[in-house]
Design a protein around this motif. Structure first.
Motif, PDB file in Angstrom:
ATOM      1  N   SER A 511      11.959  22.921   5.881  1.00  0.00           N
ATOM      2  CA  SER A 511      11.206  21.719   6.236  1.00  0.00           C
ATOM      3  C   SER A 511      11.579  20.524   5.368  1.00  0.00           C
ATOM      4  CB  SER A 511       9.705  22.013   6.112  1.00  0.00           C
ATOM      5  OG  SER A 511       9.369  22.223   4.749  1.00  0.00           O
ATOM      6  N   PRO A 658       4.159  24.187  18.890  1.00  0.00           N
ATOM      7  CA  PRO A 658       3.939  22.871  18.281  1.00  0.00           C
ATOM      8  C   PRO A 658       2.730  22.201  18.929  1.00  0.00           C
ATOM      9  CG  PRO A 658       6.232  23.154  18.916  1.00  0.00           C
ATOM     10  CD  PRO A 658       5.480  24.280  19.538  1.00  0.00           C
ATOM     11  N   GLY A 660       1.037  18.571  18.033  1.00  0.00           N
ATOM     12  CA  GLY A 660       0.969  17.377  17.205  1.00  0.00           C
ATOM     13  C   GLY A 660       1.755  17.576  15.931  1.00  0.00           C
ATOM     14  N   SER A 661       1.120  17.305  14.805  1.00  0.00           N
ATOM     15  CA  SER A 661       1.780  17.470  13.511  1.00  0.00           C
ATOM     16  C   SER A 661       1.603  18.875  12.956  1.00  0.00           C
ATOM     17  CB  SER A 661       1.230  16.439  12.520  1.00  0.00           C
ATOM     18  OG  SER A 661      -0.169  16.638  12.332  1.00  0.00           O
ATOM     19  N   TRP A 662       1.008  19.756  13.737  1.00  0.00           N
ATOM     20  CA  TRP A 662       0.787  21.130  13.294  1.00  0.00           C
ATOM     21  C   TRP A 662       1.559  22.105  14.193  1.00  0.00           C
ATOM     22  CZ3 TRP A 662      -2.650  22.978   9.402  1.00  0.00           C
ATOM     23  CH2 TRP A 662      -3.299  21.956   8.674  1.00  0.00           C
ATOM     24  N   THR A 663       1.784  23.281  13.654  1.00  0.00           N
ATOM     25  CA  THR A 663       2.342  24.392  14.443  1.00  0.00           C
ATOM     26  C   THR A 663       1.282  25.479  14.500  1.00  0.00           C
ATOM     27  OG1 THR A 663       4.607  23.909  13.780  1.00  0.00           O
ATOM     28  CG2 THR A 663       4.156  26.110  14.639  1.00  0.00           C
ATOM     29  N   GLY A 711       0.630  23.078   8.819  1.00  0.00           N
ATOM     30  CA  GLY A 711       0.839  21.639   8.917  1.00  0.00           C
ATOM     31  C   GLY A 711       2.218  21.207   8.477  1.00  0.00           C
ATOM     32  N   ASN A 712       2.465  19.895   8.577  1.00  0.00           N
ATOM     33  CA  ASN A 712       3.711  19.326   8.087  1.00  0.00           C
ATOM     34  C   ASN A 712       3.593  19.006   6.607  1.00  0.00           C
ATOM     35  OD1 ASN A 712       4.978  19.489  10.525  1.00  0.00           O
ATOM     36  ND2 ASN A 712       4.434  17.415  11.174  1.00  0.00           N
ATOM     37  N   ASP A 713       4.689  18.629   6.009  1.00  0.00           N
ATOM     38  CA  ASP A 713       4.722  18.242   4.607  1.00  0.00           C
ATOM     39  C   ASP A 713       3.757  17.077   4.377  1.00  0.00           C
ATOM     40  OD1 ASP A 713       5.349  17.717   2.012  1.00  0.00           O
ATOM     41  OD2 ASP A 713       7.396  17.011   2.412  1.00  0.00           O
ATOM     42  N   SER A 716       4.912  12.338   2.892  1.00  0.00           N
ATOM     43  CA  SER A 716       5.622  11.808   4.063  1.00  0.00           C
ATOM     44  C   SER A 716       6.560  10.662   3.742  1.00  0.00           C
ATOM     45  CB  SER A 716       4.598  11.335   5.111  1.00  0.00           C
ATOM     46  OG  SER A 716       3.743  10.361   4.562  1.00  0.00           O
ATOM     47  N   ILE A 725       2.620  22.067   1.992  1.00  0.00           N
ATOM     48  CA  ILE A 725       2.376  22.426   3.386  1.00  0.00           C
ATOM     49  C   ILE A 725       1.050  23.158   3.472  1.00  0.00           C
ATOM     50  CG2 ILE A 725       3.256  23.678   5.380  1.00  0.00           C
ATOM     51  CD1 ILE A 725       6.040  23.491   4.033  1.00  0.00           C
TER      52      ILE A 725
END
Length: 807
Positions: A511, A658, A660-663, A711-713, A716, A725
């Motif tokens: 990531s 996936p 949004g900004s989450w998986t 979530g994403n990092d 940002s 994360i």
């Protein structure tokens, strides 16, 4: 039958020197063989290797469609010391006219092939494989021969060795057709069957195996099925059709052996070689000194009518397994001078019919086995005489059946009936044996009785069990009052979940932007090994667990450290870990306070593979615990050391989605758990009383259903050397099976009086929630995770830290 075989065009003649002349003329138009090679393809002209030093090499996949008008010619012919050799993927020979041969070796010619061979032909006098005074034919690989026509031969040695190393299937159809045929001309014919052999033969006077003064070796399983008036086995030995009338030229230079068919390594060998032999059809042993010597293995069944065993011929059956069987059909005969030997080496079955045909009193009874003058019938060892009941009778009815008839002009029947256990194949039918002399004849009779079945008496009521002479105290098994197995299973379940997660650093590293962290995504996708560590702590509270002594509960504090190594690749990872820890557990509820200090050690194997878009994970865990339990009351001081082993395994599927900004990753799995409490003791240190605790086990299944989100990092913007994360997950886990661990207890004063007591029952449903933060740096990937587990009676909290080093 025999004259017809001898006069067959191109192969047989009543004058021995005409055989090679006719065969030479039959191939006169064939092209002289040279050193040549034939590769994959379809051929129609015969292939000949003729003359010393001339060799034909075959390879690949070859089909020969042979339709020559030269009667007696062969599709493949090794003559006059020529040879045909090769290793093939497949060799198929199709003969479309009468009196053609598929493959022949003659006058020193030799055929040595490796690979599958199929020969099929229709028409009178067609041949499959034949060796005529040559070095012979040796095939390694499955062989399938199908010949249809009068006087056809599937496989023959006349003479010249024929050896098949591999499965052999023969279908021979037609009047006087032969499956395997051997005969003596200048030397004995020899056929060696080293692979599983299946022969099906049909037609008037046809035979599965037949010949004169030669040998057939059976060194693997053999099945012969004869139908339509065919023989299964036919040996003819010295007779008016035999070219060698003098006993001095019999096979193997043994004047006491003419035609031989044996499972043993050589003529005269004493070492048994049991094989699975199944023969369904008539057997004829005709001519001087013929021998059939068969060692029968488990699963063997010879169902035959022995047409004749005469002129010093011998038929020996050696039963090496109790289920090996010979069924004698009505009308079997041992002729003058013949010998039949049943050798029950390790049990065995001799089956005889009990039918109207051999029932005494109807005036037409025929013995299944008749022994002529100077004939011999010998039974060795101890076996079973099994009567096949073909005519049912009323209860209490009896009937007598003629089994064996012997002409005793020269010698008596002399059977030792104590060596035979008589029985039938029908319930409630019994069979008794007796010998009886009547003039110049002696008979073996069997009396069949349909027993009268009396109703079974009603069982008497059992007396009540004696009262226990002592009262078992509730604390005779401390592991009931303090259910340490539940604690161990909770810790093992945590290890099964956390140890594979500790190695899951791969996606987090990918990531990060390229170059910001040492070990970019391109580098990490190469196979590498990573060490990891997992410190963890778990606190558990349980209340109001049902027990016959009241309600019990407990409080547990567990801690430990797991270390391991993971092998990460582009789409999979596999790892191993070991664990050591300890814990303190004390009871709550209606029972006296019980304490335990536990030491733990264990390990796990785990792995995952990405089958886009599904992630498949699997893990195995083992946990061993040593519990030192203590309980002090006003009247007793109890101590017990208890050891438990817990095994668990889980297979799970998950699919990242996936959002949004989450998986988001929904998943489902199946896990199996087994707990074993070893045998132990409870010692009352104040009185010296000892209570025994028996070994007990518990096995159950679980179906974890999960939903995880990642979530994403969180960083940002800007240059950075770490990634943070967040992750959350929730699991719902139903369980079924043995949800309690019972124990059997006794007093060492009266060990015969034992009681089985149930343990506290675990909850069938459990919910877990976890929240964590994964931080990925240049050389280390770490995760801090907090989890809560809740069921009806228990509440647990876990805190763990996972660290993976990336080099």
């Amino acid at each position: 039958m025999y004259k017809g075989l001898l006069l067959r065009m191109g192969s047989y003649s009543p004058i021995p020197f005409l055989t090679p002349v006719l065969l030479f003329l039959s191939n006169a138009l064939a092209v002289n063989g040279h050193c040549a090679s034939y590769a994959s393809g379809t051929y129609t002209d015969g292939i000949v290797a003729q003359g010393a030093g001339n060799n034909v090499a075959l390879s690949g996949s070859i089909t020969m469609n042979y339709a020559s008008d030269d009667r007696g010619s062969a599709a493949f012919f090794a003559d006059d010391n020529g040879s045909i050799t090769g290793t093939l993927d497949d060799l198929v020979i199709n003969l479309s006219k009468p009196a053609l041969a598929g493959m022949r070796a003659r006058d020193g010619g030799e055929v040595v092939l490796t690979g599958p061979l199929t020969v099929s032909g229709q028409g009178d006098q067609v041949e499959g494989l034949s060796s005529l005074i040559g070095k012979g034919i040796h095939i390694t690989g499955p062989v399938d021969i199908n010949t249809k026509g009068a006087f056809s031969l599937a496989l023959s040695s006349e003479p010249g060795a024929v050896t098949i190393d591999g499965p052999l299937t023969i279908v021979a159809e037609g009047s006087h057709a032969q499956g395997v045929f051997v005969r003596h001309i200048t030397t004995p014919g020899v056929v060696t069957l080293n692979g599983k052999t299946d022969i099906q033969v049909s037609g008037s006077d046809a035979a599965g195996i037949s010949g004169w003064n030669s040998i057939v070796y059976i060194h693997n399983a053999l099945t012969i099925t004869a139908s339509d008036d065919a023989y299964a086995i036919q040996t003819m030995g010295s007779s008016q059709y035999m070219f060698t009338p003098s006993p001095t030229t019999l096979v193997a230079d043994d004047p006491d052996v003419a035609m031989a068919l044996t499972t043993r390594s050589s003529i005269g060998a004493t070492q048994p070689n049991p094989q699975v032999i199944n023969i369904d059809g008539r057997i004829i042993i005709q001519g001087q000194y013929n021998q059939l010597i068969l060692d029968l293995d488990s699963g063997s069944h010879i169902n035959s009518q022995l047409v004749e065993a005469s002129d010093k011929g011998t038929f020996r059956l050696h039963f090496h397994k109790p289920d090996a069987k010979w069924t004698t059909s009505i009308g079997s005969v041992i002729g003058s001078g013949g010998t039949m030997v049943l050798d029950f080496v390790n049990g065995g079955v001799w089956a005889l019919p009990l039918s109207e045909a051999n029932r005494v009193g109807n005036g037409l009874s025929v013995a299944p086995l008749t022994i002529g003058r100077e004939g011999h019938f010998v039974i060795q060892g101890h076996g079973t005489l099994l009567g096949h009941v073909e005519t049912l009778m009323e209860e209490g009815e009896q009937a007598t059946y003629l089994l064996v008839k012997k002409d005793i002009t020269d010698s008596p029947l002399s059977l030792d009936l104590s060596s035979l256990t008589a029985m039938t194949d029908q319930d409630s039918y019994s069979l008794t044996l007796r010998q009886q002399k009547e003039g110049s004849q002696e008979y073996l009779y069997g009396t069949l009785t349909h027993e009268i079945l009396l109703p079974e008496p009603e069982p008497l009521p059992l007396p009540p069990p004696p009262p226990l002479m002592w009262t078992l105290p509730e604390n005779a098994a401390l592991t009931r009052l303090l259910p340490v197995a539940m604690v161990d299973q909770s810790l093992a379940s945590r290890l099964l979940t956390e140890m594979p997660a500790a190695a899951d650093c791969h996606e987090a590293l990918e990531s990060l932007p390229m170059g910001n962290v040492r070990g970019s995504s391109q580098e990490i996708t190469k196979p590498r090994f990573y060490p990891w560590a997992l410190p963890l702590y778990e606190h558990i509270r349980a209340r109001n667990l049902d027990l016959d002594a009241g309600h019990v509960g407990y409080k547990a504090n567990l801690r430990g450290l797991a270390l391991g190594l993971v092998h990460a690749m582009e789409s999979s990872r596999w790892g191993i870990g070991i664990f050591a820890g300890n814990g303190d557990i004390d009871s709550r509820g209606d029972v006296p306070s019980t304490l335990s200090h536990a030491d733990y050690r264990g390990g796990a194997l785990f792995g995952s593979v990405s089958l886009n878009p599904v992630l498949v994970t699997a893990a195995l865990v083992y946990l061993h615990s040593d519990h030192r339990l203590r309980q002090n009351t006003d009247v007793s001081r109890l101590a017990s050391d208890s050891e438990l082993d817990t095994w668990g395994g889980q297979m799970a599927l998950a699919m990242p989605v996936p959002l949004g900004s989450w998986t988001v990753m929904p998943g489902a799995g199946l896990s199996y758990w087994h707990t074993r409490q070893r045998r132990g003791e409870v010692l009352d240190q104040s009185s010296g009383q000892v209570y025994g605790n028996g070994r007990s086990t518990e096995t159950y299944w679980a179906l974890p259903l999960s939903l995880a989100a990642r979530g994403n990092d969180l960083f940002s913007t800007g240059e950075r050397h770490i990634a943070a994360i967040p992750e959350v997950s929730v699991r719902f886990i139903p369980s079924w099976g043995d949800l309690d661990l019972p124990v059997t207890v006794w007093s060492n004063d009266q060990p015969a009086l034992k009681l089985r007591q149930s343990g506290a029952r675990r909850d069938a449903y459990r919910t877990e929630a976890n929240i964590g933060m994964q931080v990925v740096g240049k050389t280390i990937n770490s995760t801090v995770r907090y989890g809560v587990g809740k069921s009806r009676h228990t509440l647990s909290q876990q805190l763990s830290g996972e660290f993976t080093w990336v080099f």
